[in-house]
Design a protein around this motif. Structure first.
Motif, PDB file in Angstrom:
ATOM      1  N   ASN A  77      -5.697  -2.549  -8.988  1.00  0.00           N
ATOM      2  CA  ASN A  77      -4.572  -2.913  -8.133  1.00  0.00           C
ATOM      3  C   ASN A  77      -3.324  -2.118  -8.508  1.00  0.00           C
ATOM      4  O   ASN A  77      -3.110  -1.763  -9.670  1.00  0.00           O
ATOM      5  CB  ASN A  77      -4.264  -4.408  -8.250  1.00  0.00           C
ATOM      6  N   THR A 131       3.017   3.643  -0.443  1.00  0.00           N
ATOM      7  CA  THR A 131       1.694   3.396  -1.008  1.00  0.00           C
ATOM      8  C   THR A 131       1.148   4.751  -1.449  1.00  0.00           C
ATOM      9  O   THR A 131       1.700   5.803  -1.101  1.00  0.00           O
ATOM     10  CB  THR A 131       0.728   2.748  -0.004  1.00  0.00           C
ATOM     11  N   ARG A 173       0.371  -8.880  -0.305  1.00  0.00           N
ATOM     12  CA  ARG A 173      -0.810  -8.062  -0.589  1.00  0.00           C
ATOM     13  C   ARG A 173      -1.097  -7.091   0.552  1.00  0.00           C
ATOM     14  O   ARG A 173      -1.158  -7.473   1.719  1.00  0.00           O
ATOM     15  CB  ARG A 173      -2.024  -8.959  -0.820  1.00  0.00           C
ATOM     16  N   LEU A 174      -1.272  -5.829   0.192  1.00  0.00           N
ATOM     17  CA  LEU A 174      -1.753  -4.809   1.119  1.00  0.00           C
ATOM     18  C   LEU A 174      -3.197  -4.487   0.714  1.00  0.00           C
ATOM     19  O   LEU A 174      -3.436  -3.772  -0.261  1.00  0.00           O
ATOM     20  CB  LEU A 174      -0.881  -3.552   1.051  1.00  0.00           C
ATOM     21  N   ARG A 175      -4.146  -5.031   1.437  1.00  0.00           N
ATOM     22  CA  ARG A 175      -5.541  -4.926   1.039  1.00  0.00           C
ATOM     23  C   ARG A 175      -6.054  -3.485   1.166  1.00  0.00           C
ATOM     24  O   ARG A 175      -5.793  -2.791   2.146  1.00  0.00           O
ATOM     25  CB  ARG A 175      -6.401  -5.869   1.876  1.00  0.00           C
ATOM     26  N   GLY A 176      -6.802  -3.083   0.129  1.00  0.00           N
ATOM     27  CA  GLY A 176      -7.418  -1.769   0.139  1.00  0.00           C
ATOM     28  C   GLY A 176      -6.479  -0.621  -0.142  1.00  0.00           C
ATOM     29  O   GLY A 176      -6.885   0.541  -0.063  1.00  0.00           O
ATOM     30  N   ARG A 177      -5.214  -0.926  -0.523  1.00  0.00           N
ATOM     31  CA  ARG A 177      -4.232   0.129  -0.759  1.00  0.00           C
ATOM     32  C   ARG A 177      -4.083   0.465  -2.248  1.00  0.00           C
ATOM     33  O   ARG A 177      -3.164   1.181  -2.628  1.00  0.00           O
ATOM     34  CB  ARG A 177      -2.873  -0.284  -0.192  1.00  0.00           C
ATOM     35  N   ASP A 233      -6.156  -3.470  -4.342  1.00  0.00           N
ATOM     36  CA  ASP A 233      -5.089  -3.769  -3.396  1.00  0.00           C
ATOM     37  C   ASP A 233      -3.748  -3.295  -3.953  1.00  0.00           C
ATOM     38  O   ASP A 233      -3.625  -2.988  -5.140  1.00  0.00           O
ATOM     39  CB  ASP A 233      -5.011  -5.279  -3.130  1.00  0.00           C
ATOM     40  N   GLN A 234      -2.765  -3.245  -3.087  1.00  0.00           N
ATOM     41  CA  GLN A 234      -1.391  -3.044  -3.544  1.00  0.00           C
ATOM     42  C   GLN A 234      -0.643  -4.368  -3.428  1.00  0.00           C
ATOM     43  O   GLN A 234      -0.639  -4.990  -2.363  1.00  0.00           O
ATOM     44  CB  GLN A 234      -0.659  -1.972  -2.741  1.00  0.00           C
ATOM     45  N   LEU A 235      -0.045  -4.802  -4.517  1.00  0.00           N
ATOM     46  CA  LEU A 235       0.747  -6.018  -4.539  1.00  0.00           C
ATOM     47  C   LEU A 235       2.217  -5.634  -4.522  1.00  0.00           C
ATOM     48  O   LEU A 235       2.682  -4.883  -5.388  1.00  0.00           O
ATOM     49  CB  LEU A 235       0.424  -6.848  -5.788  1.00  0.00           C
TER      50      LEU A 235
END
Length: 300
Positions: free
Chosen positions: A208, A230, A250-254, A266-268
């Motif tokens: 993450n 991102t 949360r930005l899923r898959g980033r 993910d990116q938090l």
């Protein structure tokens, strides 16, 4: 070679804590980032800030640097090679050669001389991350950017005066080793141990990515759509109304790619609320109206 005062570069005192050093680095790296700053000499300042942070963020490197600095050197003073001692200042023993090509490009001769170990080290070369080193192998640590890890790019590194173009697999983990056959300084292999270079916008937690996003009070209270960075480029993030400091979106898959078919991280996005200082009369009056509007409720 000339001595560099890394504390002055970051604008912190020599007794500054880890959090203060990190905060100063982030602030200056954002200020001088070549993609953002139009200031003359911004790229050189960005590289200087990255080099200073790489020297001070690691306790072993910082200890070695402080030992040398205690000798009374000032910026611009010539540091004789003997001043570094065997394997580092005052006899400090380093296991690793820190290869150039980290964040912001290669580091200065001062940095590389300060943190370069004697070839062979103590007890012969070793490698971590599961790759065994032979008797003639050379080992080096390589700092690669998070963008490189995300995309899986080729990077140019320098080890012992020689340059190599190295393909970095996407999602490579810190401590993993890339082997270059027969490229060692003594006829063996060159073992490159990966570490992540410091980044002005992101921290890493496993796969993450964590990004701290600064919001104005009205954006947090009323909600907003904000552009956030991102590793794959900027995206629009919807901020729910009534958001509070410390909330994570949360930005899923980033995040960083997964290995062997594993899902990406993910990116938090952690929210941080900052109130801009009122520089104009109209802005101060706006704050006064806000104060009056909430006066009966705020402290309760």
């Amino acid at each position: 070679m000339q001595f560099k005062d890394y504390y002055s570069v970051l604008g912190v005192e020599p007794n500054a804590g880890e959090a203060e050093i990190k905060s100063a680095y982030r602030r200056l790296a954002r200020k001088y980032h070549p993609d953002v700053s139009k200031e003359a000499g911004a790229e050189d300042k960005f590289k200087a800030v990255n080099e200073a942070y790489e020297a001070l963020r690691d306790p072993a490197r910082r200890k070695a640097y402080d030992q040398l600095r205690a000798g009374g050197y000032r910026p611009g003073d010539e540091v004789p090679p003997a001043g570094f001692g065997p394997g580092g200042p005052a006899g400090f023993d380093f296991e690793d050669v820190f290869a150039g090509g980290g964040a912001g490009g290669g580091f200065s001769d001062f940095f590389e001389s300060l943190f370069r170990r004697q070839a062979g080290g103590n007890g012969g070369p070793r490698a971590r991350g599961g790759a065994a080193a032979g008797a003639g192998d050379t080992r080096a640590r390589v700092a690669v950017s998070l963008e490189t890890v995300y995309r899986g790019d080729s990077v140019r590194i320098s080890v012992d005066g020689r340059s190599f173009d190295v393909r970095v697999p996407p999602g490579v983990r810190p401590g993993q080793v890339i082997r270059l056959a027969r490229q060692g300084s003594r006829g063996g292999d060159l073992l490159l141990e990966i570490e992540y270079a410091a980044h002005p916008d992101f921290e890493v937690d496993g796969r993450n990515i964590i990004h701290v996003l600064q919001l104005a009070p009205w954006e947090a209270a009323l909600g907003a759509s904000v552009s956030v960075p991102t590793l794959g480029g900027r995206v629009e993030l919807k901020i729910p109304q009534g958001s509070e400091a410390g909330r994570k979106l949360r930005l899923r898959g980033r995040g960083l790619p997964g290995a062997a078919g594993a899902p990406a991280g993910d990116q938090l996005v952690e929210l941080e609320i900052q109130a801009p200082a009122p520089g104009k009369k109209a802005q101060r009056e706006a704050y006064e109206r806000l104060r009056d509007a909430f006066a009966d409720e705020w402290r309760r």
